[in-house]
Design a protein around this motif. Sequence first.
Motif, PDB file in Angstrom:
ATOM      1  N   ALA A   1      13.521  -2.584  -3.508  1.00 51.92           N
ATOM      2  CA  ALA A   1      13.347  -2.945  -2.102  1.00 51.92           C
ATOM      3  C   ALA A   1      12.308  -4.052  -1.968  1.00 51.92           C
ATOM      4  N   ASP A   2      12.672  -5.111  -1.223  1.00 51.51           N
ATOM      5  CA  ASP A   2      11.760  -6.211  -0.916  1.00 51.51           C
ATOM      6  C   ASP A   2      11.284  -6.052   0.518  1.00 51.51           C
ATOM      7  N   LEU A   3       9.974  -5.854   0.696  1.00 54.48           N
ATOM      8  CA  LEU A   3       9.380  -5.701   2.017  1.00 54.48           C
ATOM      9  C   LEU A   3       8.918  -7.061   2.517  1.00 54.48           C
ATOM     10  N   ALA A   4       9.371  -7.435   3.704  1.00 51.90           N
ATOM     11  CA  ALA A   4       8.936  -8.690   4.313  1.00 51.90           C
ATOM     12  C   ALA A   4       7.533  -8.516   4.892  1.00 51.90           C
ATOM     13  N   ARG A   5       7.029  -9.576   5.494  1.00 51.29           N
ATOM     14  CA  ARG A   5       5.690  -9.527   6.114  1.00 51.29           C
ATOM     15  C   ARG A   5       5.651  -8.447   7.195  1.00 51.29           C
ATOM     16  N   ASN A   6       4.521  -7.736   7.270  1.00 47.99           N
ATOM     17  CA  ASN A   6       4.317  -6.703   8.289  1.00 47.99           C
ATOM     18  C   ASN A   6       5.450  -5.681   8.306  1.00 47.99           C
ATOM     19  N   THR A   7       5.763  -5.154   7.144  1.00 50.34           N
ATOM     20  CA  THR A   7       6.838  -4.175   7.033  1.00 50.34           C
ATOM     21  C   THR A   7       6.285  -2.842   6.557  1.00 50.34           C
ATOM     22  N   GLU A   8       6.798  -1.769   7.160  1.00 51.11           N
ATOM     23  CA  GLU A   8       6.394  -0.411   6.772  1.00 51.11           C
ATOM     24  C   GLU A   8       7.645   0.459   6.664  1.00 51.11           C
ATOM     25  N   VAL A   9       7.743   1.221   5.581  1.00 49.51           N
ATOM     26  CA  VAL A   9       8.891   2.098   5.371  1.00 49.51           C
ATOM     27  C   VAL A   9       8.402   3.464   4.905  1.00 49.51           C
ATOM     28  N   SER A  10       9.288   4.451   5.057  1.00 51.96           N
ATOM     29  CA  SER A  10       9.036   5.807   4.581  1.00 51.96           C
ATOM     30  C   SER A  10      10.132   6.171   3.592  1.00 51.96           C
TER      31      SER A  10
ATOM     32  N   GLU B   1       0.849  -1.185   0.000  1.00 54.08           N
ATOM     33  CA  GLU B   1       0.000   0.000   0.000  1.00 54.08           C
ATOM     34  C   GLU B   1       0.884   1.234   0.000  1.00 54.08           C
ATOM     35  N   VAL B   2       0.495   2.238  -0.779  1.00 54.49           N
ATOM     36  CA  VAL B   2       1.279   3.461  -0.903  1.00 54.49           C
ATOM     37  C   VAL B   2       0.441   4.647  -0.445  1.00 54.49           C
ATOM     38  N   ALA B   3       1.032   5.498   0.376  1.00 48.78           N
ATOM     39  CA  ALA B   3       0.330   6.694   0.847  1.00 48.78           C
ATOM     40  C   ALA B   3       1.338   7.829   0.965  1.00 48.78           C
ATOM     41  N   SER B   4       0.855   9.060   0.792  1.00 49.70           N
ATOM     42  CA  SER B   4       1.702  10.236   0.907  1.00 49.70           C
ATOM     43  C   SER B   4       1.268  11.059   2.106  1.00 49.70           C
ATOM     44  N   ALA B   5       2.255  11.598   2.818  1.00 46.40           N
ATOM     45  CA  ALA B   5       1.933  12.440   3.964  1.00 46.40           C
ATOM     46  C   ALA B   5       1.241  13.721   3.526  1.00 46.40           C
ATOM     47  N   ASN B   6       1.542  14.173   2.298  1.00 46.39           N
ATOM     48  CA  ASN B   6       0.925  15.382   1.756  1.00 46.39           C
ATOM     49  C   ASN B   6       0.893  15.246   0.247  1.00 46.39           C
TER      50      ASN B   6
ATOM     51  N   ALA C   1       7.168  15.658   0.006  1.00 44.20           N
ATOM     52  CA  ALA C   1       6.696  14.929   1.193  1.00 44.20           C
ATOM     53  C   ALA C   1       7.066  13.449   1.069  1.00 44.20           C
ATOM     54  N   PRO C   2       7.399  12.791   2.189  1.00 42.70           N
ATOM     55  CA  PRO C   2       7.770  11.370   2.128  1.00 42.70           C
ATOM     56  C   PRO C   2       6.577  10.485   1.769  1.00 42.70           C
ATOM     57  N   LEU C   3       6.875   9.352   1.140  1.00 45.98           N
ATOM     58  CA  LEU C   3       5.858   8.361   0.790  1.00 45.98           C
ATOM     59  C   LEU C   3       5.934   7.200   1.772  1.00 45.98           C
ATOM     60  N   ARG C   4       4.782   6.630   2.106  1.00 44.30           N
ATOM     61  CA  ARG C   4       4.714   5.483   3.022  1.00 44.30           C
ATOM     62  C   ARG C   4       4.379   4.226   2.224  1.00 44.30           C
ATOM     63  N   PHE C   5       5.143   3.170   2.455  1.00 48.43           N
ATOM     64  CA  PHE C   5       4.894   1.872   1.835  1.00 48.43           C
ATOM     65  C   PHE C   5       4.655   0.871   2.964  1.00 48.43           C
ATOM     66  N   ARG C   6       3.532   0.121   2.859  1.00 49.95           N
ATOM     67  CA  ARG C   6       3.187  -0.839   3.904  1.00 49.95           C
ATOM     68  C   ARG C   6       2.713  -2.136   3.259  1.00 49.95           C
ATOM     69  N   ALA C   7       3.204  -3.261   3.762  1.00 52.67           N
ATOM     70  CA  ALA C   7       2.828  -4.576   3.221  1.00 52.67           C
ATOM     71  C   ALA C   7       2.462  -5.514   4.363  1.00 52.67           C
ATOM     72  N   ILE C   8       1.366  -6.266   4.162  1.00 55.55           N
ATOM     73  CA  ILE C   8       0.953  -7.259   5.162  1.00 55.55           C
ATOM     74  C   ILE C   8       1.671  -8.583   4.914  1.00 55.55           C
ATOM     75  N   VAL C   9       1.591  -9.073   3.676  1.00 54.05           N
ATOM     76  CA  VAL C   9       2.219 -10.364   3.362  1.00 54.05           C
ATOM     77  C   VAL C   9       3.535 -10.200   2.607  1.00 54.05           C
ATOM     78  N   GLY C  10       3.903  -8.969   2.296  1.00 54.92           N
ATOM     79  CA  GLY C  10       5.175  -8.731   1.613  1.00 54.92           C
ATOM     80  C   GLY C  10       4.981  -8.190   0.207  1.00 54.92           C
ATOM     81  N   GLY C  11       6.049  -7.619  -0.337  1.00 57.16           N
ATOM     82  CA  GLY C  11       5.972  -7.078  -1.687  1.00 57.16           C
ATOM     83  C   GLY C  11       7.295  -6.479  -2.115  1.00 57.16           C
ATOM     84  N   ARG C  12       7.317  -5.961  -3.330  1.00 53.80           N
ATOM     85  CA  ARG C  12       8.538  -5.379  -3.894  1.00 53.80           C
ATOM     86  C   ARG C  12       8.218  -4.047  -4.550  1.00 53.80           C
ATOM     87  N   VAL C  13       9.112  -3.059  -4.341  1.00 50.37           N
ATOM     88  CA  VAL C  13       8.937  -1.742  -4.954  1.00 50.37           C
ATOM     89  C   VAL C  13      10.273  -1.289  -5.545  1.00 50.37           C
TER      90      VAL C  13
END
Length: 214
Positions: free
Chosen positions: A150-159, A120-125, A131-143
């Motif tokens: 970047a490979d996001l593992a399960r339950n990972t959130e980055v800015s 999931e992708v969201a912007s603070a503004n 403004a920084p972007l937020r990336f959040r994955a429940i089961v994982g993903g790649r961006v």
Amino acid sequence: MALSCRKAIQISLASLGGHAPDVDRLELEDHLATCARCGEDHGSLTWVRQLRAYDPDPLTTTARENIRRALLARTEEKVAPRRRLAWPLVLAGAGMAVMAIVGVVALRPVPYRVLGGDVEVASANSHDASAPLRFRAIVGGRVSLGTATADLARNTEVSWLKNKQVLTLVRGTITVDVEHQIGRHFEVRTPAFTVEVVGTRFTVQSNGVSTERG
């Protein structure tokens, strides 16, 4: 009580819309780990959401002015009969100008691209490009993030702060593969430490970092 597939879809829709509470998200994660069909449905809904949210960069003022001038060229002149055959050439030239401008806009590097998973992708503004972007994955993903993947593992959130090439790990685990470019650095920050690289592949958790290449 095990989560039903029907309930899982309802939570999946709410999750993609950012309305699902953490308890429901955790139940959905457990269900997706064992139900392949719901996992596929959740992934499909994620892609639809990303397509609907796609917002291409608008044309610059200069580009718009160039298009306007090309399309309105000679409209205020009196065209003599012997010169009417020139209009197809004018329109063709205008069309080529529009295609060239659109091509330049399309070829500009995008700040990020979701390559897979339920990210999931969201912007603070949304009105502030810095403004920084937020990336959040429940089961994982790649961006794709600029010069890195970047490979996001399960339950990972980055800015992600694209202007400074800085990725901040909020929670979870992330593996980053950075393309080597002379003079350019890539940072991954956590509350405890900062990793700064030029070109390598490494995995970062809140309690440490391990290097796979470079």
